[in-house]
Design a protein around this motif. Structure first.
Motif, PDB file in Angstrom:
ATOM      1  N   LYS A 348      30.870  28.316  33.626  1.00 48.09           N
ATOM      2  CA  LYS A 348      31.009  26.716  33.620  1.00 48.09           C
ATOM      3  C   LYS A 348      32.464  26.389  34.396  1.00 48.09           C
ATOM      4  O   LYS A 348      32.256  25.363  34.814  1.00 48.09           O
ATOM      5  N   ASP A 349      33.278  26.785  34.640  1.00 49.89           N
ATOM      6  CA  ASP A 349      34.438  27.235  35.210  1.00 49.89           C
ATOM      7  C   ASP A 349      35.157  28.128  36.178  1.00 49.89           C
ATOM      8  O   ASP A 349      34.824  28.838  35.697  1.00 49.89           O
ATOM      9  N   GLU A 350      36.260  27.927  36.546  1.00 49.48           N
ATOM     10  CA  GLU A 350      36.498  28.866  37.278  1.00 49.48           C
ATOM     11  C   GLU A 350      37.619  29.709  36.264  1.00 49.48           C
ATOM     12  O   GLU A 350      37.753  30.615  36.477  1.00 49.48           O
ATOM     13  N   GLU A 351      37.991  29.489  35.005  1.00 49.23           N
ATOM     14  CA  GLU A 351      38.474  30.139  34.277  1.00 49.23           C
ATOM     15  C   GLU A 351      37.656  31.390  33.968  1.00 49.23           C
ATOM     16  O   GLU A 351      38.023  32.330  33.825  1.00 49.23           O
ATOM     17  N   GLU A 352      36.362  30.870  33.924  1.00 50.00           N
ATOM     18  CA  GLU A 352      35.615  32.208  32.623  1.00 50.00           C
ATOM     19  C   GLU A 352      35.065  32.641  34.193  1.00 50.00           C
ATOM     20  O   GLU A 352      34.652  34.045  33.879  1.00 50.00           O
ATOM     21  N   ARG A 353      34.457  31.780  35.104  1.00 49.11           N
ATOM     22  CA  ARG A 353      34.507  32.819  36.476  1.00 49.11           C
ATOM     23  C   ARG A 353      35.808  34.011  36.685  1.00 49.11           C
ATOM     24  O   ARG A 353      35.095  35.155  37.114  1.00 49.11           O
ATOM     25  N   LYS A 354      36.386  33.894  36.377  1.00 47.74           N
ATOM     26  CA  LYS A 354      38.052  34.503  37.020  1.00 47.74           C
ATOM     27  C   LYS A 354      37.715  36.050  35.598  1.00 47.74           C
ATOM     28  O   LYS A 354      37.784  37.384  36.041  1.00 47.74           O
ATOM     29  N   LEU A 355      37.445  35.580  34.325  1.00 47.98           N
ATOM     30  CA  LEU A 355      37.204  36.334  33.583  1.00 47.98           C
ATOM     31  C   LEU A 355      35.802  37.370  33.354  1.00 47.98           C
ATOM     32  O   LEU A 355      36.308  38.988  33.459  1.00 47.98           O
ATOM     33  N   TYR A 356      35.195  36.438  34.158  1.00 47.20           N
ATOM     34  CA  TYR A 356      33.991  37.798  34.396  1.00 47.20           C
ATOM     35  C   TYR A 356      34.130  38.405  36.035  1.00 47.20           C
ATOM     36  O   TYR A 356      33.615  39.804  35.552  1.00 47.20           O
ATOM     37  N   GLU A 357      34.576  38.422  36.623  1.00 52.95           N
ATOM     38  CA  GLU A 357      35.254  39.135  37.759  1.00 52.95           C
ATOM     39  C   GLU A 357      36.172  40.747  37.738  1.00 52.95           C
ATOM     40  O   GLU A 357      35.604  41.730  37.190  1.00 52.95           O
ATOM     41  N   GLU A 358      37.102  39.693  36.265  1.00 54.75           N
ATOM     42  CA  GLU A 358      38.050  41.112  36.033  1.00 54.75           C
ATOM     43  C   GLU A 358      37.160  41.983  35.121  1.00 54.75           C
ATOM     44  O   GLU A 358      37.247  43.137  35.064  1.00 54.75           O
ATOM     45  N   ALA A 359      36.312  41.131  34.285  1.00 54.75           N
ATOM     46  CA  ALA A 359      35.372  42.110  34.008  1.00 54.75           C
ATOM     47  C   ALA A 359      34.876  43.564  34.862  1.00 54.75           C
ATOM     48  O   ALA A 359      34.620  44.601  33.859  1.00 54.75           O
ATOM     49  N   LEU A 360      34.278  43.214  35.387  1.00 54.69           N
ATOM     50  CA  LEU A 360      32.894  43.639  36.213  1.00 54.69           C
ATOM     51  C   LEU A 360      34.251  44.529  37.064  1.00 54.69           C
ATOM     52  O   LEU A 360      33.851  45.369  37.526  1.00 54.69           O
ATOM     53  N   GLN A 361      35.434  44.349  37.494  1.00 53.64           N
ATOM     54  CA  GLN A 361      36.524  44.823  37.747  1.00 53.64           C
ATOM     55  C   GLN A 361      36.970  46.105  37.444  1.00 53.64           C
ATOM     56  O   GLN A 361      36.793  47.683  37.444  1.00 53.64           O
ATOM     57  N   LEU A 362      37.136  46.214  35.849  1.00 49.15           N
ATOM     58  CA  LEU A 362      37.469  46.798  34.984  1.00 49.15           C
ATOM     59  C   LEU A 362      36.111  47.787  34.435  1.00 49.15           C
ATOM     60  O   LEU A 362      36.063  49.203  34.545  1.00 49.15           O
ATOM     61  N   GLY A 363      34.834  47.222  34.293  1.00 48.22           N
ATOM     62  CA  GLY A 363      33.758  47.801  34.380  1.00 48.22           C
ATOM     63  C   GLY A 363      33.441  48.846  35.234  1.00 48.22           C
ATOM     64  O   GLY A 363      33.464  49.950  35.377  1.00 48.22           O
TER      65      GLY A 363
END
Length: 374
Positions: A348-363
């Motif tokens: 929904k916004d840039e903050e949420e996008r960065k959160l999901y991108e970080e989760a992808l990298q950690l995963g």
């Protein structure tokens, strides 16, 4: 005439980012200030210049007020005069009804607090020196804190000013122009507000920021100094003296140039120092699928630094999970990538996008960790 110039001590600073070590660093600020007083006494200076922000706020603790007065008393016993100006953090030092009441009227004890917002001067006859300064009255102002000297007497002339030199800061509080320094008529301009040692001399006028004598930020470089200087027959000579106990350093480690996780640890350990606040940023594309366990590195090496922070900013590419395109959705890793890419697309916004991108990298890192069952 010999002087010591310091500024931006920021006694009482919170240091919230340091967590449990915050109080230790607050105590270090006091110890470093005492070390500066010791240096002034051993160097037998005539003037002790504090160019603003002695305190971190307008509401220092009584402990810090009493501590400073005690240090000033030591200087007075040694025959050293103190010239003190308010900064943008402790501007109420210039208000005799507020913070300034603790230090006003101490001229007989060798403390000269500049409280005039229009600018004034003090003359020390025995060393034939005039000190000019203006009191900061707010934390921000479009007004210059500089005072121009006059020609009423032939004397050594020092200006103290707390503000930002225009051009070095984007929009400085209490702006100072290089032209003001050049045309000031001073032998030395003692600047405060910038927390790193820096020269701002112009047109034959010697001007310096002494910087903070102790580290105030984990990303700060160039702090930890005071300036000892002399003025004789219009010739100014200055010497930066390192005084701070701690230093902050930040480096980048490109994971594309690393063979394994052990090499990352070795590179960090090369900087081991008990008084170093060290930040290591791991960057680049992790094509070798190296598992970076930040917590483990900090736990293993943390005791070799005053404070160690490791940040993994490297990236694993989603299309390099190891699964062939026709089978990627069958593997758990492939399903995870598909799910996270969908969430990134629908954020929904840039903050949420960065959160999901970080989760992808950690995963992705977790899938390459032999200790993780997939």
């Amino acid at each position: 005439m010999k002087f010591l110039h310091t500024s931006d001590i920021h006694l009482g600073a919170k240091f919230e980012i340091l967590g449990e070590k915050a109080n230790e660093q607050r105590e270090q600020l006091r110890q470093t200030f005492s070390d500066i007083v010791n240096l002034a006494i051993s160097e037998k200076v005539n003037l002790f210049l504090v160019a603003g922000d002695l305190f971190d706020s307008n509401h220092p603790s009584q402990k810090n007020i009493d501590f400073v007065k005690g240090e000033f008393a030591r200087l007075n016993t040694a025959g050293i005069r103190v010239c003190l100006i308010p900064g943008n953090h402790d501007f109420k030092l210039g208000d005799k009804k507020d913070l300034g009441k603790h230090f006003s009227g101490l001229e007989k004890e060798g403390v000269f607090l500049f409280t005039d917002s229009e600018g004034t001067k003090t003359y020390f006859e025995d060393i034939n020196t005039e000190v000019y300064a203006k009191a900061n009255t707010t934390n921000k102002s479009a007004e210059s804190p500089m005072v121009k000297t006059d020609n009423q007497r032939q004397a050594e002339k020092i200006i103290m000013a707390h503000g930002g030199v225009v051009g070095q800061a984007k929009s400085p509080d209490w702006p100072i122009s290089s032209k003001e320094i050049e045309e000031s008529g001073a032998d030395y301009v003692a600047l405060g507000d910038w927390h790193s040692l820096r020269e701002e001399s112009k047109g034959g006028v010697t001007a310096y920021y002494s910087g903070s004598p102790e580290m105030l930020s984990i990303s700060q470089s160039g702090a930890g100094y005071v300036i000892v200087g002399t003025v004789e027959y219009g010739v100014t000579d200055v010497k930066p003296v390192q005084i701070g106990a701690r230093e902050a350093k930040e480096i980048e480690i490109n994971i594309e140039e690393i063979e394994d996780a052990a090499e990352i640890a070795r590179k960090i350990e090369e900087y081991a120092d008990d008084n170093l606040i060290f930040t290591a940023n791991i960057t680049g594309t992790n094509r070798n699928k190296i598992v970076v366990n930040v917590d483990a590195i900090e736990e293993d090496l943390g005791g070799k630094f005053w404070r160690l922070r490791v940040q993994n900013k490297s990236r694993m590419l989603a299309n390099e999970t190891g699964a062939s395109p026709e089978h990627s959705s069958i593997l758990i890793s492939g399903q995870f990538v598909e799910l996270m890419e969908e969430k990134i697309s629908n954020a929904k916004d840039e903050e949420e996008r960065k959160l999901y991108e970080e989760a992808l990298q950690l995963g992705l890192e977790a899938f390459y960790d032999p200790d993780v069952i997939t």
